[in-house]
Design a protein around this motif. Structure first.
Motif, PDB file in Angstrom:
ATOM      1  N   UNK A   1      43.604  41.418  42.458  1.00  0.00           N
ATOM      2  CA  UNK A   1      42.341  41.051  41.816  1.00  0.00           C
ATOM      3  C   UNK A   1      41.726  39.852  42.509  1.00  0.00           C
ATOM      4  N   UNK A   2      40.415  39.804  42.507  1.00  0.00           N
ATOM      5  CA  UNK A   2      39.721  38.746  43.254  1.00  0.00           C
ATOM      6  C   UNK A   2      39.843  37.384  42.576  1.00  0.00           C
ATOM      7  N   UNK A   3      40.142  37.376  41.301  1.00  0.00           N
ATOM      8  CA  UNK A   3      40.318  36.107  40.603  1.00  0.00           C
ATOM      9  C   UNK A   3      41.366  36.274  39.504  1.00  0.00           C
ATOM     10  N   UNK A   4      41.921  35.138  39.071  1.00  0.00           N
ATOM     11  CA  UNK A   4      42.898  35.183  37.971  1.00  0.00           C
ATOM     12  C   UNK A   4      42.214  35.654  36.684  1.00  0.00           C
ATOM     13  N   UNK A   5      40.949  35.312  36.527  1.00  0.00           N
ATOM     14  CA  UNK A   5      40.229  35.749  35.330  1.00  0.00           C
ATOM     15  C   UNK A   5      40.112  37.272  35.295  1.00  0.00           C
TER      16      UNK A   5
ATOM     17  N   UNK B   1      42.136  39.392  36.765  1.00  0.00           N
ATOM     18  CA  UNK B   1      43.473  39.915  36.485  1.00  0.00           C
ATOM     19  C   UNK B   1      43.798  39.811  35.008  1.00  0.00           C
ATOM     20  N   UNK B   2      43.550  38.641  34.429  1.00  0.00           N
ATOM     21  CA  UNK B   2      43.868  38.433  33.014  1.00  0.00           C
ATOM     22  C   UNK B   2      43.154  39.454  32.131  1.00  0.00           C
ATOM     23  N   UNK B   3      41.911  39.717  32.456  1.00  0.00           N
ATOM     24  CA  UNK B   3      41.124  40.680  31.675  1.00  0.00           C
ATOM     25  C   UNK B   3      41.722  42.080  31.784  1.00  0.00           C
ATOM     26  N   UNK B   4      42.084  42.484  33.011  1.00  0.00           N
ATOM     27  CA  UNK B   4      42.665  43.812  33.224  1.00  0.00           C
ATOM     28  C   UNK B   4      44.051  43.920  32.589  1.00  0.00           C
ATOM     29  N   UNK B   5      44.812  42.839  32.678  1.00  0.00           N
ATOM     30  CA  UNK B   5      46.162  42.782  32.118  1.00  0.00           C
ATOM     31  C   UNK B   5      46.109  42.974  30.600  1.00  0.00           C
ATOM     32  N   UNK B   6      45.212  42.234  29.950  1.00  0.00           N
ATOM     33  CA  UNK B   6      45.079  42.327  28.497  1.00  0.00           C
ATOM     34  C   UNK B   6      44.607  43.712  28.079  1.00  0.00           C
ATOM     35  N   UNK B   7      43.667  44.274  28.844  1.00  0.00           N
ATOM     36  CA  UNK B   7      43.168  45.617  28.531  1.00  0.00           C
ATOM     37  C   UNK B   7      44.281  46.654  28.645  1.00  0.00           C
TER      38      UNK B   7
END
Length: 208
Positions: A63-67, A69-75
């Motif tokens: 992912x291009x940013x940790x944000x 990644x975090x969004x995709x991870x939570x989803x």
């Protein structure tokens, strides 16, 4: 039936302890629905597949940013509608949004008796190196709920393990796993699955 997600990064020995405990009836009223790793080469994913459990990989590197990644991870996690998230050697910082959304529904196993040898920088062998450097006679493992701090969440279970003369970090690590981690992590899941754990004011009560 408690639906469980297990998050892993490596070999998955704690995952195996959970799966064995379910198979042997030491964990009741719970099942592992998904195993998620940040490491595509994690052997834990093979353990999951061998048990017919969905095994997924999601890495911050993709992912291009940790944000993002975090969004995709939570989803990804949300899509499984699990009741409990178990961190079993997961080496990725859990996003604060996920902690808030799954308050008192994420547990972690730490290889020391918290508050000793925990917090920032204490992970893996570093925990046991710290214990041996300090010369403690007893160490152990702790299962705790995850909050916004590092190893600061409410403690569910702890189990002591003796430090022996001549221990190396590797030998001590193995003993802590065998005598504590692989015992109390399944115990904690079973207690939660059967409604015997409650949290109030940062303290856990376990019903007998």
């Amino acid at each position: 039936m408690l639906k469980v997600a297990v998050l892993v990064s490596g070999g998955g020995t704690n995952l195996q302890a959970i799966l064995d405990a379910i198979d042997e009836g030491r964990i009741t009223n719970a099942r592992v629905d998904v195993v998620i790793s940040n490491n595509p080469g994690a052997y834990a994913l093979e353990r999951a597949k061998g048990h017919g459990i969905e095994a997924l990989c999601i890495s911050p590197k993709d992912y291009e940013s940790r944000e993002a990644f975090n969004e995709a991870f939570l989803a990804m996690l949300d899509s499984y509608q699990v009741d409990l998230v178990v961190l079993a050697g997961f080496l990725v910082v859990i996003p604060e949004q996920m902690i808030a959304q799954y308050r008192n529904r994420i547990i972690n196993i730490h290889p020391s008796l918290i508050p000793s040898f925990c917090g920032k920088g204490f992970y893996g062998l570093k925990v046991h190196e710290g214990a041996l450097a300090r010369g403690v006679k007893v160490t152990g493992a702790t299962v705790h709920f995850v909050d916004e701090g590092t190893d600061t969440g409410p403690i569910i279970l702890q189990k002591p393990v003796a430090v022996e003369e001549g221990d190396t970090p590797e030998i001590l690590q193995r003993r802590v796993m065998e005598q504590a981690e692989w015992i109390i992590l399944p115990q904690a899941i079973d207690l939660i699955a059967n409604g015997r754990v409650s949290v109030a004011n940062g303290h856990v009560t376990v019903e007998k």
